[in-house]
Design a protein around this motif. Sequence first.
Motif, PDB file in Angstrom:
ATOM      1  N   UNK A  66       5.853  47.027 -37.636  1.00 29.44           N
ATOM      2  CA  UNK A  66       5.283  45.686 -36.767  1.00 29.44           C
ATOM      3  C   UNK A  66       6.424  45.960 -35.821  1.00 29.44           C
ATOM      4  N   UNK A  67       6.776  47.223 -35.396  1.00 33.78           N
ATOM      5  CA  UNK A  67       6.784  47.390 -33.880  1.00 33.78           C
ATOM      6  C   UNK A  67       5.738  47.245 -32.744  1.00 33.78           C
ATOM      7  N   UNK A  68       4.666  47.789 -33.710  1.00 38.41           N
ATOM      8  CA  UNK A  68       3.341  48.026 -32.924  1.00 38.41           C
ATOM      9  C   UNK A  68       2.519  46.642 -32.496  1.00 38.41           C
ATOM     10  N   UNK A  69       3.528  45.289 -33.319  1.00 36.94           N
ATOM     11  CA  UNK A  69       2.390  43.942 -32.826  1.00 36.94           C
ATOM     12  C   UNK A  69       4.000  43.407 -31.630  1.00 36.94           C
ATOM     13  N   UNK A  70       5.112  43.862 -31.338  1.00 33.44           N
ATOM     14  CA  UNK A  70       5.606  43.432 -30.847  1.00 33.44           C
ATOM     15  C   UNK A  70       5.178  44.442 -29.085  1.00 33.44           C
ATOM     16  N   UNK A  71       4.095  45.367 -29.427  1.00 34.08           N
ATOM     17  CA  UNK A  71       4.070  46.514 -28.454  1.00 34.08           C
ATOM     18  C   UNK A  71       3.128  46.123 -28.170  1.00 34.08           C
ATOM     19  N   UNK A  72       2.058  45.178 -28.407  1.00 34.92           N
ATOM     20  CA  UNK A  72       0.539  44.812 -28.261  1.00 34.92           C
ATOM     21  C   UNK A  72      -0.072  43.563 -28.694  1.00 34.92           C
ATOM     22  N   UNK A  73       1.141  42.936 -29.024  1.00 37.84           N
ATOM     23  CA  UNK A  73       0.500  41.510 -29.902  1.00 37.84           C
ATOM     24  C   UNK A  73      -0.500  41.600 -31.092  1.00 37.84           C
ATOM     25  N   UNK A 127      -4.244  44.378 -29.865  1.00 38.00           N
ATOM     26  CA  UNK A 127      -4.385  45.789 -29.964  1.00 38.00           C
ATOM     27  C   UNK A 127      -4.435  46.973 -31.024  1.00 38.00           C
ATOM     28  N   UNK A 128      -5.568  47.455 -30.896  1.00 43.47           N
ATOM     29  CA  UNK A 128      -4.753  48.334 -32.459  1.00 43.47           C
ATOM     30  C   UNK A 128      -4.096  49.143 -31.538  1.00 43.47           C
ATOM     31  N   UNK A 129      -2.728  49.947 -31.735  1.00 34.94           N
ATOM     32  CA  UNK A 129      -2.191  51.010 -31.382  1.00 34.94           C
ATOM     33  C   UNK A 129      -2.882  52.885 -32.350  1.00 34.94           C
ATOM     34  N   UNK A 130      -3.597  53.523 -30.926  1.00 32.80           N
ATOM     35  CA  UNK A 130      -4.249  54.678 -30.993  1.00 32.80           C
ATOM     36  C   UNK A 130      -3.002  55.558 -30.471  1.00 32.80           C
ATOM     37  N   UNK A 131      -2.913  56.560 -31.480  1.00 30.75           N
ATOM     38  CA  UNK A 131      -2.309  58.084 -30.981  1.00 30.75           C
ATOM     39  C   UNK A 131      -2.685  58.677 -31.466  1.00 30.75           C
ATOM     40  N   UNK A 132      -2.875  60.378 -30.592  1.00 32.06           N
ATOM     41  CA  UNK A 132      -4.017  61.399 -30.712  1.00 32.06           C
ATOM     42  C   UNK A 132      -2.766  62.060 -30.538  1.00 32.06           C
ATOM     43  N   UNK A 138      -1.436  47.240 -37.566  1.00 35.72           N
ATOM     44  CA  UNK A 138       0.054  45.906 -38.429  1.00 35.72           C
ATOM     45  C   UNK A 138      -0.495  44.499 -37.796  1.00 35.72           C
ATOM     46  N   UNK A 139      -0.893  44.785 -36.638  1.00 36.04           N
ATOM     47  CA  UNK A 139      -0.829  43.686 -35.233  1.00 36.04           C
ATOM     48  C   UNK A 139      -2.571  43.312 -35.230  1.00 36.04           C
ATOM     49  N   UNK A 140      -3.513  43.772 -36.102  1.00 34.07           N
ATOM     50  CA  UNK A 140      -4.818  43.658 -35.612  1.00 34.07           C
ATOM     51  C   UNK A 140      -5.477  43.478 -37.353  1.00 34.07           C
ATOM     52  N   UNK A 141      -5.347  43.272 -38.536  1.00 36.18           N
ATOM     53  CA  UNK A 141      -6.218  43.512 -39.716  1.00 36.18           C
ATOM     54  C   UNK A 141      -5.953  42.077 -40.126  1.00 36.18           C
TER      55      UNK A 141
END
Length: 507
Positions: free
Chosen positions: A382-389, A392-397, A469-472
Amino acid sequence: MDFSVKSGSPEKQRSACLVAGIFEPRRFSSIAEQLDQISEGYISALLRRGELEGKVGQTLLLHHVPNVLSERILLIGCGKERELDERKYKQVIYQTINTLNNTGSMEAVCFLTELHVKRRNTYWKVRLAVETAKDSLYTFDELKSNKKVRRRPLRKIVFNLSTRRELTSGERAIQHGLAIATGIKAAKDLANMPPNICNSAYLASQARLLANSYSQNTTTMVLGEKDMKELGMNAYLAVGEGSTNESLMSVITYKGNPDPEAQPIVLVGKGLTFDSGGISLKSSDNMNEMKYDMCGAATVYGVMCVALALNLPLNIVGVLACCENMVDGRSLRPGDILTTLSGQTVEVLNTDAEGRLVLCDTLTYVERFNPEIVIDIATLTGACIIALGHHFTGLMSNHNQLSHELSSAAEQAGDRAWHLPLVDEFQEQLESHFADMTNLGGRPGGAITAGCFLSRFARQYNWAHLDIAGTAWNSGKTQGATGRPVAMLSQFLLNRSVFSSDESINK
């Protein structure tokens, strides 16, 4: 719906409807200008009376326009000409398709692909129009006893291109757009299915059916709880202990590369077919939406559909990591310490941080494929929704080049992602007094600490993590799965395949 491309002048078109753009304020596109000349000023007279301003999404449907062979003309507002970007273009296409479908136009010739869209070429405009058209008409009514049937639905769209030289590129755009739209629909259908039907066994059956449809170079293997126990996938198994549905991991292997020994691209999808939170129980508000916690697995299935439909020259392994997080006397507890397949130990602080426990063992398992790269897709935090609404999908690599490739594919496909940092400062939040790490890093940077957790199990290869989590899925009146990020990952695979430069999605 059928799609095709052609090149011709508007006065020669005989169709149920012609579609042309009007810019703000009441400015003609080149095609609308031609139609106005053919009709001897009929259209300009209407605009002078204020019938259409040209704002994005405004429509004006005209019948029996003088000297025009087609039955109707649909004028669609495109906003200010210099400001027509990909987002507005998609809005215009969406409104166009819905208007045509609701007004009984069973076929249409669309001239919107001739509009100038910032940084986009004809291939992109045709492909996005196909994807948007299919998405706008999507419904999930499989479980409704009374299905709405339109008497005269839209069945055919012809995209008119400026020159005949663009026809080959346009045809390839339709081929790609239809394949991607089919993959998106497949992902949405799986995600929208209720959890009493769509459990791990159901997803395994769909994976087998997919492989059987392309039996020549595709196989599916399903690992059950007995197999995973023998392997030592204790973290994965612990999440599903409270469920009566067996935890199953489905592995779809596609060998499209001319070199069968080429290293594969591995896609791993989180498939929590329902997530109650376990003993760390979620609140009852919107808990019905926790059927969407398997959208990562649905994405992988959808992308595999695209790769198989286009016969991409790649070796790809798609893993659906499926189970159900329920409450029972055998359920995972806060305070438990699990020994993962990698041998690392994890102290469980919260049983609702379960997706990373499933993924960590899966990320270790896929080492056996000697992957070129691994990408996991998960409705993780859920934190990804707080960060990016929800945009945007959160991307880490752990690999800059892979991160760049995915970011570029996301931009090209209009399925946007944002790169988040994986640095040691966040890793420190996972320290445990009793094990190698905890499964929770606290509230600050929650999406990033989840990515940091997964990175500890992906040290043997180049890896990326997509938090969707925010885009699916959408909530509220538009509730339902979105099919993201199927388009992004499909574009990533297309970029890694061999296609001529004129079929690039960018200009």
